[in-house]
Motif scaffolding. Structure first.
Motif, PDB file in Angstrom:
ATOM      1  N   LEU A 141       0.842  -1.184   0.000  1.00  0.00           N
ATOM      2  CA  LEU A 141       0.000   0.000   0.000  1.00  0.00           C
ATOM      3  C   LEU A 141       0.883   1.241   0.000  1.00  0.00           C
ATOM      4  O   LEU A 141       1.849   1.334   0.771  1.00  0.00           O
ATOM      5  CB  LEU A 141      -0.920   0.019   1.232  1.00  0.00           C
ATOM      6  N   TYR A 142       0.548   2.213  -0.854  1.00  0.00           N
ATOM      7  CA  TYR A 142       1.334   3.445  -0.983  1.00  0.00           C
ATOM      8  C   TYR A 142       0.345   4.597  -1.128  1.00  0.00           C
ATOM      9  O   TYR A 142      -0.380   4.694  -2.118  1.00  0.00           O
ATOM     10  CB  TYR A 142       2.242   3.328  -2.209  1.00  0.00           C
ATOM     11  N   THR A 143       0.306   5.475  -0.125  1.00  0.00           N
ATOM     12  CA  THR A 143      -0.649   6.570  -0.132  1.00  0.00           C
ATOM     13  C   THR A 143       0.027   7.862   0.279  1.00  0.00           C
ATOM     14  O   THR A 143       0.981   7.853   1.059  1.00  0.00           O
ATOM     15  CB  THR A 143      -1.825   6.272   0.824  1.00  0.00           C
ATOM     16  N   PHE A 144      -0.496   8.985  -0.223  1.00  0.00           N
ATOM     17  CA  PHE A 144      -0.017  10.288   0.212  1.00  0.00           C
ATOM     18  C   PHE A 144      -0.827  10.804   1.400  1.00  0.00           C
ATOM     19  O   PHE A 144      -0.729  11.970   1.756  1.00  0.00           O
ATOM     20  CB  PHE A 144      -0.069  11.282  -0.955  1.00  0.00           C
ATOM     21  N   SER A 145      -1.622   9.947   2.008  1.00  0.00           N
ATOM     22  CA  SER A 145      -2.310  10.300   3.239  1.00  0.00           C
ATOM     23  C   SER A 145      -1.349  10.157   4.417  1.00  0.00           C
ATOM     24  O   SER A 145      -0.264   9.580   4.291  1.00  0.00           O
ATOM     25  CB  SER A 145      -3.517   9.383   3.456  1.00  0.00           C
TER      26      SER A 145
END
Length: 296
Positions: A141-145
């Motif tokens: 998983l890769y998020t800018f959150s």
């Protein structure tokens, strides 16, 4: 340090057999046009870009030590032997929709961070998609959150798994750990991206590297945009494409995932060319709406 897996990117005859006749079905995953940025960015956006820019205006890239490189190549070889590929997944609007607007979120599950309540809804077919994909891919998983927000959603996804089944995310990378705060980069996760695919609802402008990217239409459950997501079946369709890419990768043996995607994009551009005038017209409508909003 040399990569222990060698790729020459020469596709053999008949390489596209798993996708024969299916390119029109998957063209929207394979091609897009990034909307040009406004010449004058808002102050905060400009400041963020200025503090998140590397050499010659490029992305800030993570560097790897010799020990880290050796460990990565060992892991990549192990994964290849297990006939798996790295699959990087965005969270928001890719796997689910999350909002703070309570008016649009009656009876939706929620969590609270710093006294703010967030409501979320999973994209249709999410659990089935993840359980099937983990048979072929190592899931990340890769998020800018932020990390607290992302951990809440990752745990909510894992809570869907029924007793007796298992779902594992190898990594959860969030904005907090990223060197570049403006653009996503696979370099944050891998020193080499030979056997990596990334799924995101954001267009290529968000990514430092686009060659490994598959774009899924954004999912909305709350608000006015939700009308466009009624009957959403994109994860089911995406799983067919991903399994075909997996088969092609291991049938070919010496062709990187990004090279395979590149050839598929070429095929999509021929069979399903983008309507560039219509796209430009839509961009102009958006620019006019922004100008009108700024004049108010």
């Amino acid at each position: 340090m040399a990569n222990s897996l060698l790729f020459d990117n020469n596709l053999k005859s008949g390489w596209d057999a798993p996708l024969a006749g299916l390119i029109p079905q998957f063209a929207h995953f394979l091609q897009w046009v990034d909307e040009p940025q406004d010449e004058e960015q808002p102050g905060e956006a400009a400041a963020a870009a200025a503090t998140s820019t590397g050499v010659n205006g490029g992305p800030i890239l993570r560097t790897y030590s010799e020990n880290e490189l050796r460990e990565f190549h060992r892991d990549q070889t192990r994964l290849h032997s297990a006939r798996k590929i790295y699959l990087v997944l965005d969270i928001d609007h890719t796997l689910l929709h999350c909002t703070r607007n309570k008016d649009n979120a009656v009876d939706a599950p929620s969590f609270t961070i710093a006294d703010e309540e967030w409501f979320f809804h999973f994209r249709p077919g999410l659990l089935e998609f993840l359980l099937e994909m983990q048979q072929y891919f190592e899931l990340l998983l890769y998020t800018f959150s932020t990390r607290p927000y992302a951990e809440q959603l990752a745990n909510a996804i894992l809570a869907l798994v029924p007793e007796g089944r298992q779902l594992r995310f190898r990594t959860l990378l969030t904005r907090n750990e990223c060197l570049d705060k403006c653009r996503k980069s696979l370099q944050e996760l891998f020193p080499v991206q030979s056997m990596v695919l990334a799924i995101d609802d954001n267009k290529g402008a968000v990514w430092a590297e686009k060659d490994n990217l598959i774009k899924v239409p954004p999912y909305y459950y709350f608000g006015k945009k939700a009308r466009g997501s009624v009957g959403d079946r994109h994860l089911a369709s995406l799983s067919v494409l991903l399994k075909a890419l997996h088969q092609i990768f291991f049938d070919q043996k010496t062709c990187e995932t990004r090279a395979i995607l590149g050839r598929l994009r070429e095929m999509a551009a021929v069979e399903c060319p983008l309507d560039l005038p219509a796209i430009e017209k839509e961009w102009e409508r958006r620019r006019e709406r922004r100008r009108e909003k700024a004049r108010r």
